[in-house]
Enzyme design. Sequence first.
Site, PDB file in Angstrom:
ATOM      1  CE  LYS A 107      -2.898   2.894   2.864  1.00 26.48           C
ATOM      2  NZ  LYS A 107      -3.795   3.052   4.017  1.00 26.48           N
ATOM      3  N   GLY A 168      -8.436   8.802   9.738  1.00 26.68           N
ATOM      4  CA  GLY A 168      -8.673   8.832  11.174  1.00 26.68           C
ATOM      5  C   GLY A 168      -9.749   9.814  11.621  1.00 26.68           C
ATOM      6  CG  ASN A 216      -6.066   1.037  11.901  1.00 25.59           C
ATOM      7  OD1 ASN A 216      -6.532   0.588  12.953  1.00 25.59           O
ATOM      8  ND2 ASN A 216      -4.782   1.096  11.724  1.00 25.59           N
TER       9      ASN A 216
END
Lengths: 267, 67
Positions: A107, A168, A216
């Site tokens: 990635k 995030g 994530n």
Amino acid sequence: MNMQKKMAGPLVIAGKSYHSRLLVGTGKYRDFAETRAAIDASGAQIITVAIRRVNIGQHAGEPSLLDVLPPSQFTILPNTAGCYTAADAVRTLRLARELLDGHALVKLEVLADEATLFPNMPETLVAARELVADGFQVMVYCSDDPIQAKALEEIGCVAVMPLASLIGSGMGILNPWNLDIILDRARVPVLVDAGIGTASDAAIAMELGCDGVLMNTAIAKAGDPVMMASAMKKAVEAGREAYVAGRMPKKMYRGSPSSPTEGKIGP
Amino acid sequence: MLHLQINGKPREIAAECTVEQLVATLQLEGKRFAIELNGDIVPKSRHAATRLKSGDRLEVVVAVGGG
């Protein structure tokens, strides 16, 4: 708009099939036990890892991430998180390839700005060219710009991964219209990477026709990460099924009864 | 003594040291890691044959949790 490339079946990246369309990161968990439990609950087969300097003098017997998540059980996707130049990203992934015994699937992400973690697209394109030429199979984090996504595909990236919103941030899918244009033009898998906050965000990405979702923080920083991992698994599956099934047409400003209009009782 | 820089920090080790011996000193044997010497990767197959010299800069990396 979207050209209805609707197909049931597995996700195929660089010629390899995956039954799970949910890819997950391994960062921000409390400990390795929670990491492993959440990833098991997510059903993910591809998991991202970061490459960092070893802590010299660390207790020799301490388990490492890849002891808990062995490459024999998962497809490890090393990332270039924290890289701000093409040179650093390429260097990081060459180290990753050595660390993972020649593993080619990676990635790529080259960041531009510490406050937003927005991708630096000029540097991303430079790094992608160099990595593809060096034999890497590059899944690439990018802006939700259809022109840049197509350019990355033409360089030879095996998947393009536009952001839904900032890494995030958990802000969800802010521009479904751009994703729709990217999906319409892409001939490689398109995965939403970054910005997913909760299960409905993942379902919406899949309903748009995305081939997968990578997340994530949405799992790791949920109140109960293991339960959220399970929710995300179901959301990705539900969204994919809804996409393949084909949604009903939208009727604007007009209701349509679901029950018979004939045979109603009289006065 | 050899004066090395490992992961950005100075470190002195006994003279006549190979990458393989350094790996043992750092207690990394059997772990998954990768080593860069002065900007170039040293493949595992070359650890035993690669000798270190004073002024060498090394990066030793592992996989950690990340998204």
